[in-house]
Design a protein around this motif. Structure first.
Motif, PDB file in Angstrom:
ATOM      1  N   ASP A  23       0.849  -1.191   0.000  1.00  0.00           N
ATOM      2  CA  ASP A  23       0.000   0.000   0.000  1.00  0.00           C
ATOM      3  C   ASP A  23       0.880   1.234   0.000  1.00  0.00           C
ATOM      4  OD1 ASP A  23      -2.677  -0.797  -0.109  1.00  0.00           O
ATOM      5  OD2 ASP A  23      -2.615  -1.448   1.981  1.00  0.00           O
ATOM      6  N   GLY A  24       0.473   2.267  -0.736  1.00  0.00           N
ATOM      7  CA  GLY A  24       1.282   3.483  -0.784  1.00  0.00           C
ATOM      8  C   GLY A  24       0.735   4.507  -1.745  1.00  0.00           C
ATOM      9  N   ALA A  25       1.645   5.346  -2.261  1.00  0.00           N
ATOM     10  CA  ALA A  25       1.234   6.485  -3.087  1.00  0.00           C
ATOM     11  C   ALA A  25       1.778   6.421  -4.507  1.00  0.00           C
ATOM     12  CB  ALA A  25       1.685   7.773  -2.421  1.00  0.00           C
ATOM     13  N   GLY A  26       2.206   5.258  -4.974  1.00  0.00           N
ATOM     14  CA  GLY A  26       2.641   5.132  -6.358  1.00  0.00           C
ATOM     15  C   GLY A  26       4.138   5.220  -6.581  1.00  0.00           C
ATOM     16  N   LEU A  35      12.513   4.690 -10.361  1.00  0.00           N
ATOM     17  CA  LEU A  35      12.271   4.092 -11.676  1.00  0.00           C
ATOM     18  C   LEU A  35      12.911   4.912 -12.801  1.00  0.00           C
ATOM     19  CD1 LEU A  35      10.795   1.883 -13.345  1.00  0.00           C
ATOM     20  CD2 LEU A  35       8.881   3.463 -13.486  1.00  0.00           C
ATOM     21  N   ALA A  36      12.711   6.226 -12.788  1.00  0.00           N
ATOM     22  CA  ALA A  36      13.252   7.092 -13.843  1.00  0.00           C
ATOM     23  C   ALA A  36      14.776   7.135 -13.816  1.00  0.00           C
ATOM     24  CB  ALA A  36      12.695   8.498 -13.700  1.00  0.00           C
ATOM     25  N   GLN A  37      15.349   6.908 -12.651  1.00  0.00           N
ATOM     26  CA  GLN A  37      16.798   6.903 -12.516  1.00  0.00           C
ATOM     27  C   GLN A  37      17.380   5.570 -13.009  1.00  0.00           C
ATOM     28  OE1 GLN A  37      17.968   7.457  -8.457  1.00  0.00           O
ATOM     29  NE2 GLN A  37      19.730   8.719  -8.978  1.00  0.00           N
ATOM     30  N   ARG A  49       5.463   0.496 -16.116  1.00  0.00           N
ATOM     31  CA  ARG A  49       4.208   1.042 -15.570  1.00  0.00           C
ATOM     32  C   ARG A  49       2.943   0.511 -16.243  1.00  0.00           C
ATOM     33  NH1 ARG A  49       6.401   6.047 -16.259  1.00  0.00           N
ATOM     34  NH2 ARG A  49       7.630   6.724 -14.500  1.00  0.00           N
ATOM     35  N   GLN A  50       3.063  -0.139 -17.392  1.00  0.00           N
ATOM     36  CA  GLN A  50       1.886  -0.564 -18.162  1.00  0.00           C
ATOM     37  C   GLN A  50       0.853  -1.372 -17.355  1.00  0.00           C
ATOM     38  OE1 GLN A  50       3.736  -2.364 -21.606  1.00  0.00           O
ATOM     39  NE2 GLN A  50       3.139  -0.656 -22.910  1.00  0.00           N
ATOM     40  N   PRO A  51       1.244  -2.385 -16.565  1.00  0.00           N
ATOM     41  CA  PRO A  51       0.226  -3.115 -15.795  1.00  0.00           C
ATOM     42  C   PRO A  51      -0.546  -2.228 -14.821  1.00  0.00           C
ATOM     43  CG  PRO A  51       2.282  -4.337 -15.802  1.00  0.00           C
ATOM     44  CD  PRO A  51       2.571  -2.998 -16.404  1.00  0.00           C
ATOM     45  N   LEU A  52       0.111  -1.210 -14.273  1.00  0.00           N
ATOM     46  CA  LEU A  52      -0.571  -0.280 -13.363  1.00  0.00           C
ATOM     47  C   LEU A  52      -1.593   0.564 -14.109  1.00  0.00           C
ATOM     48  CD1 LEU A  52       2.508   0.898 -11.296  1.00  0.00           C
ATOM     49  CD2 LEU A  52       0.664  -0.555 -10.485  1.00  0.00           C
ATOM     50  N   MET A  53      -1.241   1.003 -15.332  1.00  0.00           N
ATOM     51  CA  MET A  53      -2.157   1.814 -16.138  1.00  0.00           C
ATOM     52  C   MET A  53      -3.401   1.012 -16.532  1.00  0.00           C
ATOM     53  SD  MET A  53       0.247   3.992 -18.658  1.00  0.00           S
ATOM     54  CE  MET A  53       1.987   3.922 -18.315  1.00  0.00           C
ATOM     55  N   VAL A  54      -3.181  -0.237 -16.924  1.00  0.00           N
ATOM     56  CA  VAL A  54      -4.290  -1.090 -17.374  1.00  0.00           C
ATOM     57  C   VAL A  54      -5.280  -1.364 -16.234  1.00  0.00           C
ATOM     58  CG1 VAL A  54      -4.827  -3.445 -18.146  1.00  0.00           C
ATOM     59  CG2 VAL A  54      -3.040  -2.148 -19.276  1.00  0.00           C
ATOM     60  N   THR A  55      -4.741  -1.544 -15.021  1.00  0.00           N
ATOM     61  CA  THR A  55      -5.601  -1.860 -13.876  1.00  0.00           C
ATOM     62  C   THR A  55      -6.048  -0.612 -13.116  1.00  0.00           C
ATOM     63  OG1 THR A  55      -3.646  -2.205 -12.505  1.00  0.00           O
ATOM     64  CG2 THR A  55      -4.613  -4.148 -13.535  1.00  0.00           C
ATOM     65  N   SER A  57      -4.415   1.501 -11.225  1.00  0.00           N
ATOM     66  CA  SER A  57      -3.923   1.504  -9.844  1.00  0.00           C
ATOM     67  C   SER A  57      -2.543   2.163  -9.763  1.00  0.00           C
ATOM     68  CB  SER A  57      -3.876   0.071  -9.311  1.00  0.00           C
ATOM     69  OG  SER A  57      -3.158  -0.773 -10.180  1.00  0.00           O
ATOM     70  N   GLU A  58      -2.367   3.268 -10.511  1.00  0.00           N
ATOM     71  CA  GLU A  58      -1.067   3.928 -10.579  1.00  0.00           C
ATOM     72  C   GLU A  58      -0.644   4.572  -9.267  1.00  0.00           C
ATOM     73  OE1 GLU A  58      -0.431   5.938 -14.711  1.00  0.00           O
ATOM     74  OE2 GLU A  58      -2.580   5.622 -14.406  1.00  0.00           O
ATOM     75  N   ASN A  59      -1.586   5.123  -8.508  1.00  0.00           N
ATOM     76  CA  ASN A  59      -1.248   5.804  -7.256  1.00  0.00           C
ATOM     77  C   ASN A  59      -1.765   5.079  -6.017  1.00  0.00           C
ATOM     78  OD1 ASN A  59       0.023   7.908  -8.687  1.00  0.00           O
ATOM     79  ND2 ASN A  59      -1.959   8.858  -9.076  1.00  0.00           N
ATOM     80  N   LYS A  60      -2.061   3.796  -6.163  1.00  0.00           N
ATOM     81  CA  LYS A  60      -2.573   3.026  -5.028  1.00  0.00           C
ATOM     82  C   LYS A  60      -1.483   2.271  -4.281  1.00  0.00           C
ATOM     83  CE  LYS A  60      -7.124   1.989  -6.967  1.00  0.00           C
ATOM     84  NZ  LYS A  60      -7.992   0.905  -7.448  1.00  0.00           N
ATOM     85  N   PHE A  61      -0.416   1.876  -4.984  1.00  0.00           N
ATOM     86  CA  PHE A  61       0.578   0.987  -4.394  1.00  0.00           C
ATOM     87  C   PHE A  61       1.989   1.548  -4.518  1.00  0.00           C
ATOM     88  CE2 PHE A  61      -2.716  -1.789  -6.347  1.00  0.00           C
ATOM     89  CZ  PHE A  61      -3.288  -2.254  -5.171  1.00  0.00           C
TER      90      PHE A  61
END
Length: 130
Positions: A23-26, A35-37, A49-55, A57-61
């Protein structure tokens, strides 16, 4: 103590990724770095990030990834595969959307081995007539 909601192992080429979803803020951390680094090329970061976009849930975990082996492309693919598996553990409702986008399928393509008597996997040594 922080509780892991889902754990997934992803593989691609010779890369293996262990993905922990909490659980968290993405926030996404790969081998102790942002990730960007870790993936400075945007396409690799987007691939993870694709699985997060599809579901949706980008800012949930918050996601912690340990990945080793292979190159940047293989590691990004392994991270995506592992994240998709972990999201399925978190919520079984994610399964159909992840499966239909092909994120749960292990990409079985590997490098073909070099054969003896040849310069590479298929390349032959140069032929000399004389």
């Amino acid at each position: 103590m922080i509780k892991n909601l889902g754990i997934g192992t992803g593989r691609r080429k010779t890369s293996v990724a262990r993905v922990y979803v909490r659980d968290g803020a993405g926030k996404i951390v790969v081998n102790g770095r942002e990730l960007a680094q870790y993936f400075p090329q945007g396409e690799h970061a987007m691939m993870v990030r694709q699985p997060l976009m599809v579901t949706a849930s980008e800012n949930k975990f918050d996601i912690l990834i340990n990945v080793f082996g292979g190159g940047a492309n293989g590691q990004a693919g392994a991270c995506r595969h592992g994240l998709a598996r972990a999201l399925c553990q978190v919520d079984q409702g994610n399964y159909t959307s992840l499966r239909s986008n092909g994120f749960l399928t292990r990409d079985s393509r590997m490098v073909e081995r070099k054969k003896y008597g040849q310069a590479g996997a298929r390349r032959r040594f140069q032929f000399s007539k004389r």
